[in-house]
Design a protein around this motif. Structure first.
Motif, PDB file in Angstrom:
ATOM      1  N   LYS A   1       0.825  -1.208   0.000  1.00 15.08           N
ATOM      2  CA  LYS A   1       0.000   0.000   0.000  1.00 15.08           C
ATOM      3  C   LYS A   1       0.858   1.257   0.000  1.00 15.08           C
ATOM      4  O   LYS A   1       0.562   2.231  -0.703  1.00 15.08           O
ATOM      5  N   ARG A   2       1.928   1.252   0.796  1.00 19.10           N
ATOM      6  CA  ARG A   2       2.795   2.425   0.846  1.00 19.10           C
ATOM      7  C   ARG A   2       3.507   2.651  -0.493  1.00 19.10           C
ATOM      8  O   ARG A   2       3.687   3.798  -0.934  1.00 19.10           O
ATOM      9  N   LEU A   3       3.910   1.569  -1.113  1.00 20.38           N
ATOM     10  CA  LEU A   3       4.561   1.706  -2.419  1.00 20.38           C
ATOM     11  C   LEU A   3       3.588   2.236  -3.458  1.00 20.38           C
ATOM     12  O   LEU A   3       3.957   3.064  -4.321  1.00 20.38           O
ATOM     13  N   LEU A   4       2.350   1.792  -3.422  1.00 21.26           N
ATOM     14  CA  LEU A   4       1.353   2.292  -4.369  1.00 21.26           C
ATOM     15  C   LEU A   4       1.121   3.783  -4.183  1.00 21.26           C
ATOM     16  O   LEU A   4       0.940   4.532  -5.164  1.00 21.26           O
ATOM     17  N   VAL A   5       1.109   4.219  -2.925  1.00 25.24           N
ATOM     18  CA  VAL A   5       0.933   5.657  -2.669  1.00 25.24           C
ATOM     19  C   VAL A   5       2.114   6.438  -3.244  1.00 25.24           C
ATOM     20  O   VAL A   5       1.941   7.505  -3.856  1.00 25.24           O
ATOM     21  N   ARG A   6       3.330   5.914  -3.057  1.00 28.98           N
ATOM     22  CA  ARG A   6       4.508   6.602  -3.599  1.00 28.98           C
ATOM     23  C   ARG A   6       4.472   6.651  -5.132  1.00 28.98           C
ATOM     24  O   ARG A   6       4.836   7.671  -5.740  1.00 28.98           O
ATOM     25  N   PHE A   7       4.074   5.579  -5.757  1.00 23.98           N
ATOM     26  CA  PHE A   7       4.052   5.530  -7.221  1.00 23.98           C
ATOM     27  C   PHE A   7       2.974   6.441  -7.814  1.00 23.98           C
ATOM     28  O   PHE A   7       3.122   6.953  -8.936  1.00 23.98           O
ATOM     29  N   LYS A   8       1.870   6.641  -7.090  1.00 26.49           N
ATOM     30  CA  LYS A   8       0.790   7.473  -7.590  1.00 26.49           C
ATOM     31  C   LYS A   8       1.012   8.965  -7.305  1.00 26.49           C
ATOM     32  O   LYS A   8       0.272   9.814  -7.817  1.00 26.49           O
TER      33      LYS A   8
ATOM     34  N   ASN B   1       4.507  14.119  -7.333  1.00 25.75           N
ATOM     35  CA  ASN B   1       5.876  14.531  -7.040  1.00 25.75           C
ATOM     36  C   ASN B   1       6.626  13.331  -6.463  1.00 25.75           C
ATOM     37  O   ASN B   1       6.496  13.028  -5.267  1.00 25.75           O
ATOM     38  N   PRO B   2       7.345  12.588  -7.308  1.00 23.46           N
ATOM     39  CA  PRO B   2       8.017  11.366  -6.830  1.00 23.46           C
ATOM     40  C   PRO B   2       8.959  11.651  -5.663  1.00 23.46           C
ATOM     41  O   PRO B   2       9.670  12.656  -5.630  1.00 23.46           O
ATOM     42  N   THR B   3       8.930  10.751  -4.701  1.00 26.40           N
ATOM     43  CA  THR B   3       9.809  10.828  -3.537  1.00 26.40           C
ATOM     44  C   THR B   3      10.605   9.539  -3.440  1.00 26.40           C
ATOM     45  O   THR B   3      10.208   8.504  -3.997  1.00 26.40           O
TER      46      THR B   3
END
Length: 332
Positions: A145-152, A155-157
């Motif tokens: 879930k956390r990775l999906l939030v980062r990918f969506k 502003n990439p982090t």
């Protein structure tokens, strides 16, 4: 003069694994894998005695039960004819009241407890691994879930090692699943061995204590319950509850002890085997002293006990064999 007969017992898994390699199973000493159980029967021509020995207690039961069955078939007609021709009342004669196959050897309770302990430890390990698998699956879903939030995120982090954590969690998931599969296979084998060992104890106790068929069936119902592999209720807690009830009901020494009979409604996996060991030792001790599983519980003076013992609805017909028997395990 003694005659010896040897047997080799192969499990279905051993037969399937060796059938593809050769037409006949290889010698256990050659392949170095799990060895087949070797059982020997020594027969005395004059004394009417049999000695059954093996390097595996579960295998010992298989041959001992078959030997007893053949003795029943061989002498059943002779004993039945003797009953019809004699003037002795069969109900008052020891020859006709129960099994005339005798086993004077002590019951292998220490080895029996070792088999129970191995089965119980595997169950505990399986529970722990299932809990670990549940935790890893929960962790895997959170990282996803956390990775999906980062990918969506527009502003990439930086991932901050989440991808590495996801990969390691997935690897541990696979390893834990493999461990659970191995434990389940081991538990299935240990359950079968424990069932055979329990039936061996029933067989030897019936011969040692001269049980009639109904007493033998009652003892087998206590020590050999039918447990489904997928059931949360396991062998140890089921047998402990059953024997605990028998000890405080039909095998109770006093009416006060019988009045304290308690039937468990919730049977959970125990944390230790102390209660089960104590109940089994007490059961065998009271049976050796003449206790009967089919007897009514002792009653209080001037009143009646509210507890009734279990009774058998079926009985094995015929006579259990002739001669005296001896069942032992060869030391290896």
């Amino acid at each position: 003069a003694m005659q010896a007969m040897g047997f080799q017992l192969w499990s279905p898994a051993q037969i399937n694994s060796t059938a593809t390699a050769s037409a006949s199973p290889p010698s256990p000493a050659v392949n170095g894998s799990a060895s087949a159980a070797v059982v020997s029967v020594l027969v005395s021509k004059n004394a009417g005695r049999y000695r059954v020995q093996a390097d595996s207690y579960p295998a010992l039961y298989v041959v001992l039960a078959e030997l007893e069955r053949r003795l029943i078939d061989k002498v059943g007609a002779i004993i039945a004819a003797a009953k019809s021709e004699t003037d002795i009342d069969p109900s008052n004669n020891a020859l006709f009241s129960g099994s005339i196959v005798r086993c004077t050897d002590p019951l292998p309770l220490d080895e029996y407890f070792a088999s129970i302990s191995a089965h119980f430890k595997t169950r505990q390990s399986l529970v722990q691994m299932n809990a670990q698998l549940n935790d890893l699956a929960h962790q895997f879903r959170l990282v996803q879930k956390r990775l999906l939030v980062r990918f969506k995120d527009k502003n990439p982090t930086p991932l901050s090692g989440l991808d590495t954590l996801l990969k390691e969690t997935y690897t541990k998931l696979l390893q834990t699943s493999d461990s659970i599969s191995e434990l389940q296979s081991r538990l299935t084998q240990q359950t079968a061995e424990l069932e055979c060992f329990s039936k061996l104890i029933v067989c030897m106790a019936s011969m040692r204590f001269s049980f009639p068929p109904n007493e033998r069936m009652l003892l087998q119902s206590y020590l050999c319950p039918i447990i489904q592999e997928a059931s949360e209720q396991g062998w140890e807690e089921t047998v402990d509850a059953a024997i605990g009830f028998a000890v405080t009901s039909s095998l109770a020494r006093t009416a006060k002890e019988s009045s304290n009979t308690f039937v468990k409604t919730n049977i959970d996996m125990p944390s230790s085997l102390d209660s089960l060991r104590k109940n089994i030792v007490t059961l065998m001790d009271r049976l050796e002293k003449g206790g009967k599983l089919s007897a009514l519980p002792p009653q209080m003076p001037g009143g009646s006990s509210s507890n009734t013992s279990s009774s058998s609805n079926a009985a094995v017909g015929g006579v259990v064999g002739a001669g005296s028997g001896s069942a032992k395990r060869s030391g290896k």
